[in-house]
Design a protein around this motif. Structure first.
Motif, short mmCIF file in Angstrom:
data_model
loop_
_atom_site.label_atom_id
_atom_site.label_comp_id
_atom_site.label_asym_id
_atom_site.label_seq_id
_atom_site.Cartn_x
_atom_site.Cartn_y
_atom_site.Cartn_z
N SER A 1 0.83 -0.90 -0.29
CA SER A 1 0.15 -0.02 0.42
C SER A 1 1.17 1.69 -0.07
CB SER A 1 -0.94 0.19 1.78
OG SER A 1 -0.46 0.39 2.72
N ALA A 2 1.97 1.39 -0.29
CA ALA A 2 3.22 2.25 -0.13
C ALA A 2 2.49 2.86 -1.54
CB ALA A 2 4.74 1.65 -0.27
N PRO A 3 1.89 4.57 -1.29
CA PRO A 3 1.72 5.46 -2.35
C PRO A 3 3.25 5.85 -3.28
CG PRO A 3 1.77 6.47 -0.20
CD PRO A 3 1.92 5.46 0.29
N TYR A 4 2.74 5.68 -4.46
CA TYR A 4 3.84 6.96 -5.40
C TYR A 4 3.16 8.37 -4.97
CZ TYR A 4 5.62 3.70 -8.18
OH TYR A 4 5.95 2.33 -8.99
N ALA A 5 4.29 9.50 -4.52
CA ALA A 5 4.51 10.92 -4.18
C ALA A 5 2.95 11.06 -5.39
CB ALA A 5 5.49 11.14 -4.70
N ALA A 6 3.06 11.34 -6.24
CA ALA A 6 1.53 11.90 -6.98
C ALA A 6 0.71 11.26 -6.66
CB ALA A 6 1.96 11.73 -8.51
N GLY A 7 0.72 9.76 -5.94
CA GLY A 7 -1.03 9.51 -5.31
C GLY A 7 -0.90 8.43 -6.57
N VAL A 8 -2.45 8.52 -6.98
CA VAL A 8 -3.44 8.48 -8.16
C VAL A 8 -2.89 8.79 -9.36
CG1 VAL A 8 -4.32 6.27 -6.83
CG2 VAL A 8 -5.36 8.55 -7.23
N VAL A 9 -3.03 9.98 -8.77
CA VAL A 9 -3.26 10.65 -10.80
C VAL A 9 -2.56 10.31 -11.59
CG1 VAL A 9 -2.99 13.09 -11.22
CG2 VAL A 9 -3.91 12.54 -8.56
N GLY A 10 -0.69 10.53 -10.79
CA GLY A 10 -0.08 10.02 -12.12
C GLY A 10 0.41 8.42 -12.35
N TYR A 11 1.64 7.58 -12.08
CA TYR A 11 1.62 6.58 -12.14
C TYR A 11 1.81 5.67 -10.86
CZ TYR A 11 4.12 1.98 -13.20
OH TYR A 11 4.87 0.33 -13.61
N SER A 12 1.06 5.20 -10.42
CA SER A 12 0.35 4.71 -8.89
C SER A 12 0.68 3.18 -9.01
CB SER A 12 -1.10 5.33 -8.89
OG SER A 12 -1.73 4.15 -9.89
N ASN A 13 0.57 2.49 -8.01
CA ASN A 13 0.39 1.24 -7.72
C ASN A 13 -0.78 0.27 -8.74
OD1 ASN A 13 2.05 0.70 -5.95
ND2 ASN A 13 -0.01 1.79 -4.35
N TRP A 14 -1.57 0.93 -9.77
CA TRP A 14 -2.12 -0.08 -10.03
C TRP A 14 -1.23 0.09 -12.00
CZ3 TRP A 14 -6.55 -2.36 -9.03
CH2 TRP A 14 -7.53 -1.59 -7.59
N GLU A 15 -0.66 0.67 -12.04
CA GLU A 15 -0.18 0.47 -13.55
C GLU A 15 1.02 -0.58 -12.90
OE1 GLU A 15 -2.60 4.04 -14.35
OE2 GLU A 15 -0.73 3.47 -12.50
N LEU A 16 1.56 0.43 -11.98
CA LEU A 16 3.37 -0.94 -11.46
C LEU A 16 2.54 -1.89 -11.32
CD1 LEU A 16 5.88 -1.11 -10.45
CD2 LEU A 16 5.05 -0.71 -7.86
N SER A 17 1.14 -2.57 -10.49
CA SER A 17 0.96 -3.37 -10.86
C SER A 17 0.70 -4.94 -12.34
CB SER A 17 0.03 -3.98 -9.46
OG SER A 17 -1.31 -3.62 -10.55
N ALA A 18 0.32 -3.67 -12.52
CA ALA A 18 -0.11 -4.54 -14.09
C ALA A 18 1.37 -4.81 -14.95
CB ALA A 18 -1.28 -3.59 -15.01
N ASP A 19 1.54 -3.64 -14.89
CA ASP A 19 3.14 -3.54 -15.10
C ASP A 19 4.20 -4.74 -14.89
OD1 ASP A 19 3.07 -0.96 -16.78
OD2 ASP A 19 4.25 -0.02 -16.07
N ARG A 20 3.93 -4.96 -13.85
CA ARG A 20 5.17 -5.99 -12.99
C ARG A 20 4.36 -7.15 -13.47
NH1 ARG A 20 6.19 -4.60 -7.10
NH2 ARG A 20 8.07 -3.25 -7.10
N ALA A 21 3.26 -7.75 -13.42
CA ALA A 21 2.01 -8.77 -14.37
C ALA A 21 2.57 -9.43 -15.76
CB ALA A 21 0.18 -8.94 -14.13
N ASN A 22 2.75 -8.05 -16.41
CA ASN A 22 3.03 -8.69 -17.95
C ASN A 22 4.70 -8.57 -17.96
OD1 ASN A 22 0.84 -8.11 -20.30
ND2 ASN A 22 0.40 -6.26 -18.71
N ALA A 23 5.25 -8.36 -17.04
CA ALA A 23 6.87 -8.16 -17.47
C ALA A 23 6.90 -10.30 -16.87
CB ALA A 23 7.87 -7.76 -16.35
N SER A 24 6.22 -10.32 -15.97
CA SER A 24 6.38 -11.56 -15.60
C SER A 24 6.08 -12.81 -16.84
CB SER A 24 5.32 -11.88 -14.97
OG SER A 24 5.59 -11.22 -12.88
N ARG A 25 4.88 -12.26 -17.23
CA ARG A 25 4.35 -12.83 -18.22
C ARG A 25 5.53 -12.95 -20.03
NH1 ARG A 25 3.35 -11.33 -23.42
NH2 ARG A 25 3.43 -9.35 -22.69
#
Length: 289
Positions: free
Chosen positions: A197-221
């Motif tokens: 749950s550690a947030p990014y400095a810009a919160g959910v407005v910019g690149y956030s945990n949503w994008e990070l989790s999706a990017d990591r799932a695709n990197a694993s793929r």
């Protein structure tokens, strides 16, 4: 006999023979006693179960499909299979609902294959000197929807670079080892990424945990495919952000930074596809109105 004498009347009671009523009551009584014995047996089992076992049983019947696939607790999750919206997977009518809620609850051939796959993965990882230390970061559990494999972080050995989708070398090696083993199964695969749950400095407005989790799932793929996994067996890749923390964990625990792989059974794969198609048809119908 004189005229004033009364006649003697002899009364003899009639013998009444009661007809035989049959043995149907015995069958009903036996059914009742059997049901009563079953009730006492269930109560005895429940009384001897630990609080954790009781919670696990209760959670099993309450957990929706999306949570079972992604590996989180029910309280912080959405009941929708489709990220960002879609029909409620627990709300359907008639016989179809009862059928879907009973997915793979008994030991079957496919579940035995899942158990064999788990043992094979554990054996191969344990035999690899470079990956042996990662064995405690691989968690297996059987769900009604298939075998769930969770690759979790530790503070000492994260799977990705901090705040990035760049795969660490040992994570890449692990995924390359898993790829041919997963490829031996004909089943579809679901991949989901999770963060703490550690947030990014810009919160959910910019690149956030949503994008990070999706990017990591695709990197694993990408690493799985690079290791030989057939891309046609992938059914869904999704990012869940920090919405599904592991049960009993703190929101910022390292273990919540994880990749979840679910080797789906046939019913679960069909259910996911049906839900997606239903959502697409509903969107098309709304667009035409």
């Amino acid at each position: 006999m004189s005229d004033g004498a009364r006649p003697v009347v002899i009364r003899r009671p009639k013998k009444i023979t009661v007809a035989h009523h049959g043995g149907s009551w015995k069958i009903a009584y036996a059914d009742f006693m059997t049901a009563l014995m079953a009730l006492f047996l269930v109560l005895w089992i429940l009384s001897s179960a630990t609080p954790q076992q009781l919670r696990n049983v209760a959670e099993y019947f309450r957990t929706p499909l999306s949570v079972a696939l992604a590996g989180g607790d029910r309280q912080t999750s959405s009941t929708s299979v489709i990220p960002g919206g879609g029909a409620d997977p627990t709300h359907v009518d008639g016989e179809r609902q009862r059928t879907e809620l009973r997915l793979e609850t008994r030991a079957t051939d496919i579940q035995r294959q899942f158990v064999a796959l788990q043992k094979r993965i554990e054996s191969v990882v344990k035999a690899d000197e470079g990956l042996r230390e990662l064995l405690h970061q691989i968690r297996f559990d059987m769900t009604p929807y298939g075998l769930r494999i969770q690759l979790v972080d530790t503070d000492q050995r994260p799977m990705f670079e901090n705040g990035s989708d760049r795969v660490e070398p040992y994570m890449r090696d692990l995924l390359h080892v898993l790829a041919p083993l997963l490829n031996e199964m004909p089943n579809k695969l679901s991949i989901s990424g999770h963060t703490d749950s550690a947030p990014y400095a810009a919160g959910v407005v910019g690149y956030s945990n949503w994008e990070l989790s999706a990017d990591r799932a695709n990197a694993s793929r990408r690493e799985l495919v690079s290791g030989g996994f057939e891309d046609s067996k992938l059914l869904q890749v999704m990012g869940m952000g920090d919405q599904l923390p592991l049960p009993g964990s703190e929101p910022r625990d390292a273990a919540n930074r994880r990749i979840t792989l679910v080797v789906l059974n046939r019913e679960a794969a069909t259910l996911i596809l049906d839900r997606v198609q239903e959502a697409m048809l509903a969107s098309s119908a709304l667009a035409m109105e």
